[in-house]
Design a protein around this motif. Sequence first.
Motif, PDB file in Angstrom:
ATOM      1  N   LEU A 160      -7.770  52.697  23.970  1.00 34.51           N
ATOM      2  CA  LEU A 160      -8.134  52.092  22.684  1.00 34.51           C
ATOM      3  C   LEU A 160      -7.757  53.013  21.527  1.00 34.51           C
ATOM      4  CD1 LEU A 160     -11.614  50.495  23.489  1.00 34.51           C
ATOM      5  CD2 LEU A 160      -9.487  49.289  22.968  1.00 34.51           C
ATOM      6  N   ALA A 161      -7.895  54.316  21.735  1.00 33.78           N
ATOM      7  CA  ALA A 161      -7.497  55.276  20.698  1.00 33.78           C
ATOM      8  C   ALA A 161      -5.992  55.191  20.462  1.00 33.78           C
ATOM      9  CB  ALA A 161      -7.897  56.688  21.114  1.00 33.78           C
ATOM     10  N   ARG A 162      -5.239  55.030  21.541  1.00 40.18           N
ATOM     11  CA  ARG A 162      -3.772  54.938  21.409  1.00 40.18           C
ATOM     12  C   ARG A 162      -3.357  53.669  20.663  1.00 40.18           C
ATOM     13  NH1 ARG A 162      -4.055  57.044  26.794  1.00 40.18           N
ATOM     14  NH2 ARG A 162      -3.163  59.146  26.911  1.00 40.18           N
ATOM     15  N   VAL A 163      -3.929  52.529  21.065  1.00 37.63           N
ATOM     16  CA  VAL A 163      -3.527  51.270  20.416  1.00 37.63           C
ATOM     17  C   VAL A 163      -4.040  51.214  18.982  1.00 37.63           C
ATOM     18  CG1 VAL A 163      -3.427  50.066  22.628  1.00 37.63           C
ATOM     19  CG2 VAL A 163      -5.535  49.971  21.279  1.00 37.63           C
ATOM     20  N   SER A 164      -5.161  51.883  18.713  1.00 38.46           N
ATOM     21  CA  SER A 164      -5.665  51.940  17.342  1.00 38.46           C
ATOM     22  C   SER A 164      -4.707  52.725  16.459  1.00 38.46           C
ATOM     23  CB  SER A 164      -7.052  52.583  17.302  1.00 38.46           C
ATOM     24  OG  SER A 164      -8.008  51.810  18.012  1.00 38.46           O
ATOM     25  N   THR A 165      -4.141  53.784  17.018  1.00 35.34           N
ATOM     26  CA  THR A 165      -3.162  54.592  16.282  1.00 35.34           C
ATOM     27  C   THR A 165      -1.941  53.767  15.933  1.00 35.34           C
ATOM     28  OG1 THR A 165      -3.883  56.606  17.427  1.00 35.34           O
ATOM     29  CG2 THR A 165      -1.722  56.662  16.367  1.00 35.34           C
ATOM     30  N   ILE A 216       0.553  62.268  10.311  1.00 33.72           N
ATOM     31  CA  ILE A 216      -0.837  62.737  10.385  1.00 33.72           C
ATOM     32  C   ILE A 216      -1.671  61.805  11.253  1.00 33.72           C
ATOM     33  CG2 ILE A 216      -2.954  63.098   9.050  1.00 33.72           C
ATOM     34  CD1 ILE A 216      -1.177  64.053   6.734  1.00 33.72           C
ATOM     35  N   VAL A 217      -1.504  60.489  11.031  1.00 30.75           N
ATOM     36  CA  VAL A 217      -2.238  59.501  11.827  1.00 30.75           C
ATOM     37  C   VAL A 217      -1.861  59.624  13.297  1.00 30.75           C
ATOM     38  CG1 VAL A 217      -2.512  57.026  12.280  1.00 30.75           C
ATOM     39  CG2 VAL A 217      -2.530  57.867   9.929  1.00 30.75           C
ATOM     40  N   GLN A 218      -0.562  59.797  13.574  1.00 30.22           N
ATOM     41  CA  GLN A 218      -0.092  59.909  14.954  1.00 30.22           C
ATOM     42  C   GLN A 218      -0.658  61.146  15.641  1.00 30.22           C
ATOM     43  OE1 GLN A 218       2.393  57.564  16.553  1.00 30.22           O
ATOM     44  NE2 GLN A 218       1.104  58.515  18.126  1.00 30.22           N
ATOM     45  N   ILE A 219      -0.665  62.258  14.939  1.00 23.39           N
ATOM     46  CA  ILE A 219      -1.193  63.506  15.509  1.00 23.39           C
ATOM     47  C   ILE A 219      -2.676  63.379  15.818  1.00 23.39           C
ATOM     48  CG2 ILE A 219      -1.713  65.924  14.986  1.00 23.39           C
ATOM     49  CD1 ILE A 219       0.921  65.986  13.377  1.00 23.39           C
ATOM     50  N   ILE A 220      -3.433  62.826  14.875  1.00 22.60           N
ATOM     51  CA  ILE A 220      -4.878  62.648  15.089  1.00 22.60           C
ATOM     52  C   ILE A 220      -5.125  61.673  16.229  1.00 22.60           C
ATOM     53  CG2 ILE A 220      -7.013  61.764  14.067  1.00 22.60           C
ATOM     54  CD1 ILE A 220      -6.003  62.758  11.354  1.00 22.60           C
ATOM     55  N   GLY A 221      -4.365  60.584  16.261  1.00 24.66           N
ATOM     56  CA  GLY A 221      -4.530  59.589  17.323  1.00 24.66           C
ATOM     57  C   GLY A 221      -4.218  60.150  18.699  1.00 24.66           C
ATOM     58  N   ASP A 222      -3.134  60.906  18.808  1.00 27.09           N
ATOM     59  CA  ASP A 222      -2.772  61.515  20.097  1.00 27.09           C
ATOM     60  C   ASP A 222      -3.840  62.504  20.550  1.00 27.09           C
ATOM     61  OD1 ASP A 222      -0.446  60.078  20.154  1.00 27.09           O
ATOM     62  OD2 ASP A 222       0.829  61.702  19.420  1.00 27.09           O
ATOM     63  N   LYS A 226      -6.123  62.089  23.982  1.00 31.89           N
ATOM     64  CA  LYS A 226      -6.166  63.117  25.020  1.00 31.89           C
ATOM     65  C   LYS A 226      -7.595  63.589  25.272  1.00 31.89           C
ATOM     66  CE  LYS A 226      -1.481  64.870  24.231  1.00 31.89           C
ATOM     67  NZ  LYS A 226      -0.661  66.021  23.771  1.00 31.89           N
ATOM     68  N   GLN A 227      -8.347  63.782  24.200  1.00 26.15           N
ATOM     69  CA  GLN A 227      -9.736  64.229  24.347  1.00 26.15           C
ATOM     70  C   GLN A 227     -10.569  63.195  25.093  1.00 26.15           C
ATOM     71  OE1 GLN A 227      -9.256  67.654  23.608  1.00 26.15           O
ATOM     72  NE2 GLN A 227     -11.409  67.384  23.037  1.00 26.15           N
ATOM     73  N   LEU A 228     -10.423  61.948  24.725  1.00 25.82           N
ATOM     74  CA  LEU A 228     -11.204  60.878  25.356  1.00 25.82           C
ATOM     75  C   LEU A 228     -10.783  60.675  26.803  1.00 25.82           C
ATOM     76  CD1 LEU A 228     -11.288  58.322  22.404  1.00 25.82           C
ATOM     77  CD2 LEU A 228     -13.177  59.722  23.241  1.00 25.82           C
ATOM     78  N   ASN A 229      -9.496  60.839  27.088  1.00 27.08           N
ATOM     79  CA  ASN A 229      -9.013  60.721  28.458  1.00 27.08           C
ATOM     80  C   ASN A 229      -9.548  61.851  29.315  1.00 27.08           C
ATOM     81  OD1 ASN A 229      -7.257  59.485  30.496  1.00 27.08           O
ATOM     82  ND2 ASN A 229      -6.068  61.370  30.325  1.00 27.08           N
ATOM     83  N   HIS A 230      -9.639  63.056  28.727  1.00 25.64           N
ATOM     84  CA  HIS A 230     -10.186  64.200  29.436  1.00 25.64           C
ATOM     85  C   HIS A 230     -11.655  63.983  29.788  1.00 25.64           C
ATOM     86  CE1 HIS A 230     -10.787  68.366  30.640  1.00 25.64           C
ATOM     87  NE2 HIS A 230     -11.821  68.442  29.805  1.00 25.64           N
TER      88      HIS A 230
END
Length: 233
Positions: A160-165, A216-222, A226-230
């Motif tokens: 969801l974080a990825r698609v939101s980005t 900036i949006v892409q970096i924050i989203g990625d 990664k954090q949520l996947n971890h």
Amino acid sequence: MSSWFNKVFPNVINLGWTGDTGWASSIYQTLFMTFWSAIFGGILGIVFGVILVLTKENGVKPNKFWFNLCDKIVSIFRAIPFIILLAFIAPVTQIIAGTQIGMNAALVPLSLGVFPFYARQVQVALESVDQGKIEAAQSLGATTWDIIFNVYLNEARSELARVSTVTIISLIGLTAMAGAIGSGGLGNTAISYGYQRFNNDVTFVATLLVVILIFIVQIIGDFLAKQLNHQNR
């Protein structure tokens, strides 16, 4: 350095930093439209995405009527080009925002323009959740709300974080077209004060700022993905 900048970007300097047409105003307008449209469109997208997953034929709450209704609404809004949507829902914009021009008015078509795209993204993300986890939750007596929040949204949070980005980046692009109703923003600056007046330096700087914002949006989203996947491991 200062003299070089003044020589190469004279029209950028002339626009100034403050004022209605200043760079600060353009940046603020873009951020304002992007943020609030992402909130409103995001809520609609999640609601429709969840309903589509729940009510599909093999979903937790199969319901052919609600699935077909939501599916058709999403498909219709996705099929309408955004620039046409601006004009098509003008009466609705007038009712909701009290005006058809400006930043606040732009939020209505922007939200309605981005939500179907996000709804499909949410639908795909939720359908990627392991069906076994859903069945396990049902066997333990979990309610529909438990399954939505503790299984679907929790297990799919990284995706969801990825698609939101991706959706927010697309939304930034839509704010440029929203300039057609006087909403302002960097896209409007690039077109109205750059391209149409043959001020290539203005177009270049406005475009550069949009690219920086997207990065900036892409970096924050990625990072969030990664954090949520971890945390899921």
